[in-house]
Design an enzyme around this catalytic site. Structure first.
Site, PDB file in Angstrom:
ATOM      1  CB  CYS A  99      -1.784  -2.453   9.127  1.00 43.39           C
ATOM      2  SG  CYS A  99      -1.987  -1.829   7.671  1.00 43.39           S
ATOM      3  CB  CYS A 122      -1.062   0.061   1.075  1.00 44.23           C
ATOM      4  SG  CYS A 122      -0.168  -0.536   2.849  1.00 44.23           S
TER       5      CYS A 122
END
Lengths: 208, 142
Positions: B107, B37
């Site tokens: 994440c 990302c």
């Protein structure tokens, strides 16, 4: 020019078909987007829900699924970057070719990206330092150039992939797939950065 | 996709945002990124040389809400722990605490890697032999 399926109806795409096979295309990265568009429209008409308004619930459901598959496949394949990302995914190649492990991006690039983001934050905070603007303008130009370089390298790797597919050489396929994955990782950072720098510079000037 | 309350809380009110003196021998800096990302995360720790306790932790993350929340939580958790204890924090703990959906698990992996990278940097600065994890961060998948 690739041979497109003349019609998917009534056989249509088998369940779990990948986007290339939906349009009866080989897994190659060079493709004629005009021909793809025509095939998309032709196949979409064949399975369009309007044609099945009177059909059984099962048939209607099928028509919806086929239509949605065609839409996803077309949207993915018409864009060269999305097409490449998708190809790598179905070939089982992700970030840098080694699955889940992050941090495939060179540390120097990470440091640069981080620093530039810090400068962008400062610019957005708006203390009006003219030097900051100049630095960011320079960074924008530099990163746009580097993005273009990465795109050039990517185009070469895509060619290599296609040649390897034609020649049927597995090792060459693997090598170009890994190269494309690494280039796409790099590209993602640079594209984000270029966009953010443009936005930040544009927003503080009114119009860039 | 809806974020959990805890993600929203950490995102809108991040703990320990900031910078520690990179050149200090007591400070370890970890800079990691997620190519998927385009996120970048910097996590820094300040370690008491006598007790090996992490007395201070700061982060700065450019990325999505989950990446910010994961690193914010990571700084909260490492503070007050010894270096060895902090090494034991795993991304699955972060996933559970923040109720991260599967698409955001990377994440938490990033936050775990950041902790390990910061500890690795601190160890290197202080001439401690690199043993296991910092050299070879292995993501424990949920």
């Amino acid at each position: 020019m690739p041979e497109f399926a003349s019609a998917v109806f009534p056989g249509a795409a088998p369940p779990g078909a990948d986007y290339f096979s939906v349009f009866n295309l080989p897994r190659k990265l060079a493709l004629d987007t005009r021909a793809l568009e025509q095939a998309f429209y032709r196949q979409s008409r064949a399975v369009h829900p309007d044609r099945f308004a009177q059909a059984s619930a099962e048939r209607q459901q099928w028509s919806l699924e086929q239509t949605s598959l065609l839409n996803d496949a077309y949207r993915t394949l018409r864009d060269p970057i999305a097409r490449t990302e998708y190809l790598l995914r179905i070939e089982g190649v992700t970030a840098g070719g080694r699955g889940e492990t992050p941090a495939q991006v060179p540390p120097e690039l990470l440091a640069e990206v981080f620093e530039l983001n810090m400068q962008l934050d400062e610019l957005r905070a708006g203390d009006g330092d003219p030097q900051l603007r100049t630095d960011l303008e320079a960074a924008r130009v530099e990163f746009e150039q580097r993005l273009a370089l990465v795109d050039g390298e990517l185009a070469r790797a895509q060619d290599e992939w296609d040649q390897a597919v034609e020649a049927g050489t597995g090792a060459a396929r693997g090598a170009s797939a890994a190269r494309m994955a690494a280039l796409l990782d790099k590209r993602r950072y640079m594209r984000n950065l270029v966009r953010e720098v443009r936005e930040a510079l544009g927003a503080t000037l009114g119009e860039a | 996709m809806a974020y959990s309350d805890k993600v929203v809380d950490h995102y809108s009110n991040p703990r320990n945002v900031g910078t520690l003196d990179k050149s200090s021998s007591e400070v370890g800096t970890g800079l990691v990124g997620a190519p998927e990302c385009g996120d970048v995360m910097r996590l820094q720790i300040k370690v008491n040389p006598q007790t090996q306790i992490i007395e201070e932790a700061k982060f700065k993350t450019f990325g999505c809400g989950s990446a910010i929340a994961s690193s914010s939580l990571a700084t909260e958790w490492v503070k007050g722990k010894t270096v060895a204890e902090a090494m034991a924090i795993s991304n699955t703990d972060i996933v559970k605490e923040l109720a991260l959906p599967p698409v955001k698990i990377h994440c938490s992996v990033l936050a775990e890697d950041a902790i390990r990278a910061a500890i690795g940097d601190w160890k290197q600065k202080n001439g401690m032999a690199e043993t296991e994890a910092a050299a070879q961060p292995v993501a424990t998948t949920a």
